[in-house]
Design a protein around this motif. Structure first.
Motif: not given
Length: 303
Positions: A106-132
């Motif tokens: 889940a963590l790998g997926a979040v950061f890979a998708i963020a990289d694919l779409f060049d999303i500049r959200a915070s580390y905590c914001e992205l990691a919490n998507i995986a947590h949820k």
């Protein structure tokens, strides 16, 4: 837009003991688990690319991948993305056996998708998507929080919550130690997390036993008691843990949650110990060095 993301490495997170801290009536960032375990060098490698439909491939095969699909769903909703996404996971450890593969994926997926779409959200914001996603998929409660928050290769979550909300404690482990796990089969976590009777027993035991944990070896000692008293470790697993201690393991416990056990071995004795295990057992043996650093922080600093 990129055709595919960079590949994101996330270590496996092996859980030794846990306490369910899920109330079900509050923000998922406040839900989670207390507990402890190890961050391994073996792990999950994930990349994302555009697709005609949302789908997940694991080790070359199209799979249900419900936690990763939930990541895609939550990510697209949060950042208003209309394109479909294909995720590829290469997982180096057994799935469904307490190595935290849903969380690392889940963590790998979040950061890979963020990289694919060049999303500049915070580390905590992205990691919490995986947590949820992990909680909503009933595949775990605290793995994402631990992997994204731990300092060092072994630790405890002492106050539950999502990444950047939970509080952790680093546990000392000898630098020459290697983690070895014997894997028999997986266990469906959903049946444990949904049973109120089992949850009460697990939580009471964990609450008491975690008071005595102050390093990796007391973690393994208390976690083995936890596995037996909670009814996770059957007679065979108990005999297996006794055998592991006799041949030179410095501490052993059951993987949470899987029909598998793990322990620490001094690397100078590793070859002898693995030969002894191979001679006496016919199960998969996983050997991994421990991972001290959180590679997601290195990745994120380079975005």
């Amino acid at each position: 837009m990129k055709k595919r993301s960079r590949t994101i490495y996330v270590p496996a997170g092996l859980s030794s003991i846990f306490q369910v801290c899920y109330e079900g009536n509050r923000d998922l960032e406040l839900e989670g688990a207390r507990g402890g375990g190890f961050r391994l060098k073996l792990g999950t490698y994930t990349y994302a690319e555009l697709s005609k439909v949302d789908e997940v491939f694991i080790n070359g095969f199209k799979e249900e991948g419900r936690t990763s699909l939930k990541v895609i769903e939550l990510f697209k909703k949060k950042f208003q993305i209309e394109e479909s996404i294909r995720l590829f996971h290469k997982i180096e450890v057994p799935i469904g056996c307490g190595f935290g593969t849903s969380g690392s994926g889940a963590l790998g997926a979040v950061f890979a998708i963020a990289d694919l779409f060049d999303i500049r959200a915070s580390y905590c914001e992205l990691a919490n998507i995986a947590h949820k996603a992990e909680i909503l998929s009933l595949t775990g409660l605290g793995t994402v929080a631990g992997l994204s928050s731990f300092k060092g290769s072994c630790g405890l979550i002492i106050e539950a919550g999502g990444p950047c909300i939970c509080k952790t404690q680093m546990l000392k482990v000898d630098r020459d130690d290697v983690l070895v796990s014997i894997v028999i089969s997986n266990i469906d976590k959903a049946t444990v997390l949904q049973s109120e009777e089992k949850k009460k027993l697990v939580n009471a035991l964990a609450e008491d036993l975690m008071k005595d944990i102050d390093d990796a070896y007391s973690l393994l000692d208390r976690a083995s008691v936890f596995a037996i008293k909670a009814g996770f470790a059957d007679a065979y697993l108990q005999k297996l843990m006794d055998f592991m201690l006799k041949i030179g393991f410095k501490g052993v416990a059951q993987n949470m949650i899987g029909k598998a056990v793990h322990g620490l071995v001094d690397k100078n004795h590793l070859e002898r110990v693995v030969k002894e295990l191979s001679r006496n057992l016919n199960y998969k043996i996983v050997v991994s060095e421990l991972q001290e650093k959180n590679p997601l922080l290195d990745y994120y600093s380079n975005v």
